[in-house]
Design a protein around this motif. Structure first.
Motif, mmCIF file in Angstrom:
data_model
loop_
_atom_site.group_PDB
_atom_site.id
_atom_site.type_symbol
_atom_site.label_atom_id
_atom_site.label_comp_id
_atom_site.label_asym_id
_atom_site.label_seq_id
_atom_site.Cartn_x
_atom_site.Cartn_y
_atom_site.Cartn_z
ATOM 1 N N SER A 123 24.637 -36.793 -6.396
ATOM 2 C CA SER A 123 24.071 -36.321 -5.125
ATOM 3 C C SER A 123 24.609 -34.962 -4.693
ATOM 4 C CB SER A 123 24.310 -37.360 -4.015
ATOM 5 O OG SER A 123 23.751 -38.601 -4.369
ATOM 6 N N GLY A 124 24.881 -34.085 -5.657
ATOM 7 C CA GLY A 124 25.361 -32.753 -5.311
ATOM 8 C C GLY A 124 24.229 -31.827 -4.908
ATOM 9 N N ILE A 125 24.598 -30.711 -4.272
ATOM 10 C CA ILE A 125 23.581 -29.730 -3.885
ATOM 11 C C ILE A 125 23.516 -28.586 -4.893
ATOM 12 C CG2 ILE A 125 23.740 -30.253 -1.422
ATOM 13 C CD1 ILE A 125 25.286 -27.584 -1.113
ATOM 14 N N ASP A 126 24.293 -28.662 -5.978
ATOM 15 C CA ASP A 126 24.261 -27.592 -6.970
ATOM 16 C C ASP A 126 23.159 -27.845 -7.991
ATOM 17 O OD1 ASP A 126 25.640 -29.836 -7.724
ATOM 18 O OD2 ASP A 126 27.264 -28.783 -8.745
ATOM 19 N N GLY A 127 22.603 -26.770 -8.515
ATOM 20 C CA GLY A 127 21.645 -26.854 -9.610
ATOM 21 C C GLY A 127 20.281 -27.398 -9.272
ATOM 22 N N ASN A 128 19.934 -27.433 -7.989
ATOM 23 C CA ASN A 128 18.652 -28.045 -7.613
ATOM 24 C C ASN A 128 17.454 -27.222 -8.072
ATOM 25 O OD1 ASN A 128 18.764 -30.368 -4.996
ATOM 26 N ND2 ASN A 128 20.593 -29.626 -6.009
ATOM 27 N N ILE A 129 17.523 -25.896 -7.931
ATOM 28 C CA ILE A 129 16.406 -25.056 -8.375
ATOM 29 C C ILE A 129 16.240 -25.166 -9.887
ATOM 30 C CG2 ILE A 129 15.563 -22.685 -8.570
ATOM 31 C CD1 ILE A 129 16.960 -22.060 -5.928
ATOM 32 N N ALA A 130 17.361 -25.135 -10.619
ATOM 33 C CA ALA A 130 17.304 -25.219 -12.075
ATOM 34 C C ALA A 130 16.739 -26.551 -12.534
ATOM 35 C CB ALA A 130 18.703 -25.008 -12.654
ATOM 36 N N THR A 131 17.155 -27.651 -11.904
ATOM 37 C CA THR A 131 16.639 -28.964 -12.295
ATOM 38 C C THR A 131 15.132 -29.039 -12.068
ATOM 39 O OG1 THR A 131 18.750 -29.949 -11.621
ATOM 40 C CG2 THR A 131 16.919 -31.450 -12.003
ATOM 41 N N ALA A 132 14.681 -28.535 -10.934
ATOM 42 C CA ALA A 132 13.244 -28.535 -10.646
ATOM 43 C C ALA A 132 12.489 -27.715 -11.677
ATOM 44 C CB ALA A 132 12.999 -27.985 -9.242
ATOM 45 N N ALA A 133 13.063 -26.574 -12.085
ATOM 46 C CA ALA A 133 12.405 -25.724 -13.085
ATOM 47 C C ALA A 133 12.320 -26.442 -14.428
ATOM 48 C CB ALA A 133 13.158 -24.408 -13.223
ATOM 49 N N GLY A 134 13.404 -27.118 -14.825
ATOM 50 C CA GLY A 134 13.378 -27.854 -16.084
ATOM 51 C C GLY A 134 12.355 -28.969 -16.070
ATOM 52 N N ALA A 189 4.027 -33.382 -9.001
ATOM 53 C CA ALA A 189 5.317 -34.035 -8.813
ATOM 54 C C ALA A 189 6.076 -33.329 -7.692
ATOM 55 C CB ALA A 189 6.127 -34.007 -10.104
ATOM 56 N N VAL A 190 7.048 -34.041 -7.130
ATOM 57 C CA VAL A 190 7.888 -33.489 -6.072
ATOM 58 C C VAL A 190 9.338 -33.546 -6.524
ATOM 59 C CG1 VAL A 190 8.625 -33.677 -3.664
ATOM 60 C CG2 VAL A 190 6.287 -34.289 -4.295
ATOM 61 N N TYR A 191 9.999 -32.403 -6.489
ATOM 62 C CA TYR A 191 11.453 -32.406 -6.652
ATOM 63 C C TYR A 191 12.042 -32.156 -5.266
ATOM 64 C CZ TYR A 191 16.230 -31.559 -7.789
ATOM 65 O OH TYR A 191 17.588 -31.662 -7.818
ATOM 66 N N VAL A 192 12.949 -33.008 -4.845
ATOM 67 C CA VAL A 192 13.485 -32.894 -3.489
ATOM 68 C C VAL A 192 15.002 -32.775 -3.561
ATOM 69 C CG1 VAL A 192 13.464 -35.399 -3.184
ATOM 70 C CG2 VAL A 192 13.484 -33.929 -1.177
ATOM 71 N N GLY A 193 15.528 -31.769 -2.865
ATOM 72 C CA GLY A 193 16.951 -31.480 -2.888
ATOM 73 C C GLY A 193 17.742 -32.447 -2.030
ATOM 74 N N ASN A 194 19.040 -32.497 -2.304
ATOM 75 C CA ASN A 194 19.917 -33.398 -1.568
ATOM 76 C C ASN A 194 20.215 -32.872 -0.172
ATOM 77 O OD1 ASN A 194 20.298 -35.571 -3.399
ATOM 78 N ND2 ASN A 194 21.518 -34.217 -4.684
ATOM 79 N N SER A 195 20.931 -33.642 0.579
ATOM 80 C CA SER A 195 21.217 -33.435 1.994
ATOM 81 C C SER A 195 20.000 -33.879 2.796
ATOM 82 C CB SER A 195 21.613 -31.985 2.277
ATOM 83 O OG SER A 195 22.320 -31.883 3.487
ATOM 84 N N MET A 196 19.494 -33.076 3.731
ATOM 85 C CA MET A 196 18.407 -33.533 4.601
ATOM 86 C C MET A 196 17.035 -33.634 3.930
ATOM 87 S SD MET A 196 19.589 -34.587 7.402
ATOM 88 C CE MET A 196 18.016 -34.837 8.218
ATOM 89 N N PRO A 197 16.634 -32.726 3.003
ATOM 90 C CA PRO A 197 15.271 -32.817 2.462
ATOM 91 C C PRO A 197 14.934 -34.171 1.853
ATOM 92 C CG PRO A 197 16.181 -30.673 1.948
ATOM 93 C CD PRO A 197 17.304 -31.470 2.567
ATOM 94 N N VAL A 198 15.819 -34.729 1.019
ATOM 95 C CA VAL A 198 15.495 -36.009 0.393
ATOM 96 C C VAL A 198 15.502 -37.130 1.426
ATOM 97 C CG1 VAL A 198 17.871 -36.615 -0.275
ATOM 98 C CG2 VAL A 198 15.946 -37.437 -1.641
ATOM 99 N N ARG A 199 16.361 -37.048 2.418
ATOM 100 C CA ARG A 199 16.392 -38.084 3.454
ATOM 101 C C ARG A 199 15.141 -38.026 4.322
ATOM 102 N NH1 ARG A 199 21.613 -36.943 2.172
ATOM 103 N NH2 ARG A 199 23.067 -38.732 2.188
ATOM 104 N N ASP A 200 14.682 -36.818 4.634
ATOM 105 C CA ASP A 200 13.465 -36.698 5.436
ATOM 106 C C ASP A 200 12.254 -37.222 4.675
ATOM 107 O OD1 ASP A 200 14.671 -35.685 7.681
ATOM 108 O OD2 ASP A 200 14.237 -33.590 7.249
#
Length: 591
Positions: free
Chosen positions: A445-456, A413-424
């Protein structure tokens, strides 16, 4: 266990945890605290509870969000009173707006300590406002309150979290001391719930009734269309409630001449699927750079299934087209029509809608469909040519490489963070294997908690996750690197470090040089090697495509979590994006 609870606090807490488990909520993400001790101990001692402990409440809440996304069902959170409760708020907003069910258990002080200057006491009543589907205030445990009240309160909360539209619910649990499992003589389970205690079922079973689709209305609408109607199907983000959204890709292929624009998070993108009647176009974001393509892509019918789309260009294009019908198909009642174009709304799953579509056109694809497919191929070739000319790692090139590498392990699976990564990934992700699970926090669409969400998500999906996150998203969530060490979490965390906010270079504010760099681009000058060392994670910083491939394969084969830092330049990234879009526009000049 429950029959011999040492005091009333412990008994109520054990009933809450046990009833959650009986309702299928068996994962508990716990942040340490004193006031929540009865709930924590009850979860820790219940043999069927799966527990994860994390010291940062904000990260813990996003971790639970990731778990719930992977499970397609609620995950429970436990924290103490005070600001710990407030730290859950960002993840609850995201869960609410992306329809992810959570059960939030917050401990609270008793009424006599409220508004009296007591330590670690804030007003927690309705603290999450409209972002929870349901709020319940549990009073301090009292022998005069029937135990059935505790059970039915939990049952209703879980039902509220799951029903359409699903989302977070908040149960605020007040406790007086003693908070530890001692203090009073043994409190035996009341005879009134003896039959419940002897069973393994919830006290109250909620059966959610589904709304029947008016299949006749769908069929009548289909019959009004001409056989050569230009139909564009937009498949939006895979909201949790439409957990089977990706499966609509197969029935969509049987509709002659339909054109499909599937969001990268939809799970509905297809490639090399054999002979199909409809045409799936994954690089529509690139194509919409071209005025020729925009002029030609004028559908008679738009059928929008699922959640919103990531692509701003597609949103703007759909706001300008004037189709005969603009249909919105989703299993929730929310409006989701920011440009006010919807003419017909159907509350059902996309599969139900497609099966009810009575008229399937016959014959070969129309000239409109074929020309759009040709345009897609030209854009793909133009992108490939520009990418092949780049030896050094770039942000667009990274999105392409990840797609190619995932073909070696298509179940990842791919978890992709907001801002440019998900758009790219949305723009250049046409290289992803069909059906790749792409997860993102696109509710708020916040940039907070992205590492934690991916870990969960990695914890609950029990597989390898590739997480692609920008530096400004990674920095505020560094505490969550501890979650990458959890048993069963295997993440290759790719941090794109362009020393600031690369997305702002694409916005009009970039022209205001006097304020741009300091206040918007916000360069920080740090790298992530020391963070990896602090949390005991393997680290690599490749500079070329070949080095990245080597680092990725090594991380993937390790069986654990690793950090790969990709350093890019914001100005060069802007130039490369423009070079790609110019190449696409040129390739479509004679469309």
């Amino acid at each position: 266990m429950i029959a011999d609870a040492p005091n009333l606090n412990a008994l109520w807490a054990e009933l809450i945890i046990e009833e959650l488990i009986r309702n299928g909520v068996d994962c508990f993400v716990i942040s340490p605290g004193s006031r929540s001790a009865p709930l924590t101990v009850a979860a820790a001692r219940n043999p069927r509870a799966k527990t994860v402990v994390h010291y940062d409440e904000r990260g813990a809440a996003f971790f639970a969000l990731g778990v719930a996304k992977a499970l397609g069902g609620p995950c429970a959170l436990i924290c103490t009173s005070g600001t710990a409760v407030a730290n859950y708020f960002p993840a609850i907003v995201e869960a609410s707006m992306s329809y992810v069910p959570l059960v939030v258990l917050t401990a609270d002080r008793p009424p006599e300590l409220q508004n009296a200057g007591a330590n670690q006491t804030i007003n927690q009543t309705h603290i999450y406002g409209p972002y929870v589907r349901h709020f319940a205030a549990m009073p301090c445990p009292d022998a005069q309150i029937p135990l059935e009240f505790v059970l039915t309160t939990v049952d209703h909360a879980v039902f509220a979290a799951r029903r359409s539209p699903p989302g977070p619910v908040h149960v605020n649990c007040a406790f007086r001391e003693p908070l530890a499992t001692d203090g009073e003589p043994g409190k035996r389970c009341a005879d009134s719930i003896r039959s419940w205690a002897d069973s393994n079922s919830p006290y109250t079973t909620h059966a959610d009734s589904m709304i029947d689709l008016d299949r006749g209305a769908v069929g009548a609408l289909a019959r009004t269309l001409k056989h050569d109607a230009k139909v564009l199907v937009v498949v939006g983000q895979n909201a949790n409630m439409d957990s089977r959204l990706g499966s609509i890709a197969v029935p969509l292929t049987s509709f002659d001449g339909w054109v499909v624009f599937a969001d990268v998070t939809s799970g509905a993108r297809l490639d090399e699927a054999g002979p199909v009647k409809s045409v799936s176009i994954d690089n529509y974001e690139l194509l919409l750079h071209s005025p020729k393509f925009r002029d030609y892509c004028q559908p008679d019918v738009v059928i929008h299934c699922g959640g919103p789309v990531l692509s701003k260009r597609l949103q703007e294009h759909l706001a300008l087209v004037r189709p005969q019908y603009f249909m919105r198909v989703a299993s929730h009642p929310d409006r989701n029509d920011p440009y006010h174009r919807v003419t017909h709304r159907f509350r059902c799953s996309p599969e139900e809608f497609l099966s009810a579509w009575a008229s399937k056109s016959e014959g070969p694809p129309s000239d409109w469909t074929l020309r759009l497919a040709i345009a897609s191929e030209r854009a793909h070739d133009a992108l490939r040519k520009v990418s092949n000319d780049q030896r050094k790692l770039s942000e667009p090139g990274l999105a392409i490489l990840i797609g190619q590498l995932l073909r070696e392990s298509p179940n990842d699976a791919v978890y992709v963070g907001n801002s440019m990564p998900v758009r790219d990934l949305d723009m250049y992700g046409g290289f992803l294997p069909s059906g790749t699970r792409v997860v993102a926090n696109r509710g708020a669409s916040g940039i907070d908690g992205n590492i934690a969400t991916a870990a969960g998500y990695a914890k609950a999906c029990d597989g390898h996750v590739v997480a692609v996150i920008g530096d400004l998203a990674a920095l505020p969530d560094l505490n969550s690197l501890a979650l990458l060490k959890q048993e069963g979490v295997q993440i290759t965390l790719i941090v794109i470090n362009n020393d600031g906010g690369g997305i702002f270079h694409f916005l009009p504010i970039a022209e205001h040089k006097d304020v741009f760099e300091k206040y918007f681009a916000t360069p920080h000058g740090v790298h992530f090697e020391d963070a990896a060392r602090m949390f005991g994670l393997p680290y690599a910083r490749p500079a070329t495509k070949d080095e990245f491939v080597e680092s990725y394969r090594k991380a993937r084969a390790s069986g654990g979590s690793s950090i790969i830092e990709v350093v890019t330049d914001r100005e060069e990234n802007l130039k490369l994006h423009r070079r790609i879009s110019d190449a696409v526009v040129k390739a479509l000049e004679d469309l």
